[in-house]
Structure formats: structure tokens, C-alpha cells
Design an enzyme around this catalytic site. Sequence first.
Site, PDB file in Angstrom:
ATOM      1  N   ASP A   1     -20.534  34.666  -0.106  1.00 23.37           N
ATOM      2  CA  ASP A   1     -19.226  34.069  -0.353  1.00 23.37           C
ATOM      3  C   ASP A   1     -18.970  32.914   0.613  1.00 23.37           C
ATOM      4  O   ASP A   1     -19.615  32.800   1.663  1.00 23.37           O
ATOM      5  CB  ASP A   1     -18.121  35.121  -0.191  1.00 23.37           C
ATOM      6  N   ARG A   2     -18.018  32.079   0.258  1.00 27.71           N
ATOM      7  CA  ARG A   2     -17.708  30.881   1.041  1.00 27.71           C
ATOM      8  C   ARG A   2     -17.442  31.196   2.514  1.00 27.71           C
ATOM      9  O   ARG A   2     -17.965  30.528   3.405  1.00 27.71           O
ATOM     10  CB  ARG A   2     -16.488  30.186   0.420  1.00 27.71           C
TER      11      ARG A   2
END
Length: 237
Positions: A136-137
Amino acid sequence: MDKRFQITFKASEEGELLRTAIERHGISKRGLTSIKYRGGNILVNGEEKTVRYQLKKDDKITIIFPLEEVSEGLIPESGTLNIVYEDEALLIIDKPPFINTIPSREHPVGSIANIVCGYFAEKGIPSTVHIVTRLDRDTSGLLCIAKHSHIHHLMGIQQKKHQINKQYEAIVHGHLSQQEQSIIAPIARKESSIIEREVCEQGQYAHTDVKVLQKGYCQDYPVTHVRSANENTVAFQ
């Protein structure tokens, strides 16, 4: 110089069909179709053969895949990559937090995939970007990137068989009372987010074994450093 990706192996059985030998080495039907119609070759002892060819034991089989094209919409960019490991098949990088793994509608540029695409172009690597283990970011950690669709396919098979073990570490609020515990709860996408997940009765099965590494304080708030300890892990949210 031929930059097409290729693999070589020997026939292990007398009289085996070439198609069977190819399938045993993990080449998908999609990959075989690509070889046939997009500029690949199937060679036995240096000569092109059809998949119906009957092999002799120890025949040398060479599979040459067609050149890959960069995924449409993936814009090559220059940038810094913290490369941990690299060979002809894989690229392992240490992803920093707060950067997308792949482009999104909100972030079409600036992702790891954009930078890797630029790196491949700079190094003359004829490949698009195949992310094997996506993060994820906001999550930092190791990213495994395949340099060819066939390698990506093989790694996908390994993931399904739980032959790739992933561990996550996180800082959580409070001091956990148990040194080790199992979290078994169904997880689904949070209605208000396209990224976040939450425990939900309609969610998919998730099992995470958690081990406490250290307890401490952050600005007078109690926190615990934990690590996941099993291959069925899902990322902490």
C-alpha cells in the site's frame, strides 16, 4: 544481440510430447499463445519444432519468448530506487512509505512502477513492470518485481502454494498483554475507502499470527512494535 527472454531445459523422458514438457516447466497456455503468434520460438537442439514433436531423452529445449511491450499508460520516469537484489529474472527494492506501488487515477505518475519502467528503459531491459508483491501507499518494505511475464506467472503459482512467506511489522496503539496471539477475523474493503480494510462479517477469511517485539512510548502514548509471523498474513491497517 537478441534481447528476448529465454529458458533452456532438457527433456527428462523418452517419447514425451514437447507440449507436455513445456507445461511441466510452468509455461502457461497464454504464454504459449504469445510465443506462437507474437514473435517467439520453440527450439529442440537448435531447430524449431511444433508442440506435437516427440522428444528424445536429454534433448535440449529452448523457449524464446517474444519481446514485451510497456503497459499502456505506464509513463517511464527517472528516480531513485533502493535496489536490494537484482538478477536476470527479479528486481527486489526497498520501497519507502508514502509512494504508490502502481499508478492510480489520483496519482498517475510518481509511482514505483513509473520509476522502475524508467530504470528498465535506461538499462535496456525489454520488459514492462510485473509487481509480484504489492504494498500500500503508506507501507514501506521489500517489493518483488519480475522482469518477465513468465517469471511473474511462476511467482504467482508459488504464492498460491504459500511458498513465498511475507512478514509485516507495525507500531500499534497501546501495550499488548500477550507476547504472542492469533488474529482470526474476516476482512473486507471499508465502504468509505478503496484502500482500507476492516473486520466485516461478509469479509474474506484472514489469519495473522502476531509476536510482540518491543513495548514503549511515543509522546507519552503507549505503543507496541509487533511482527506478523505466518504466511497467511494480511497487512496491518
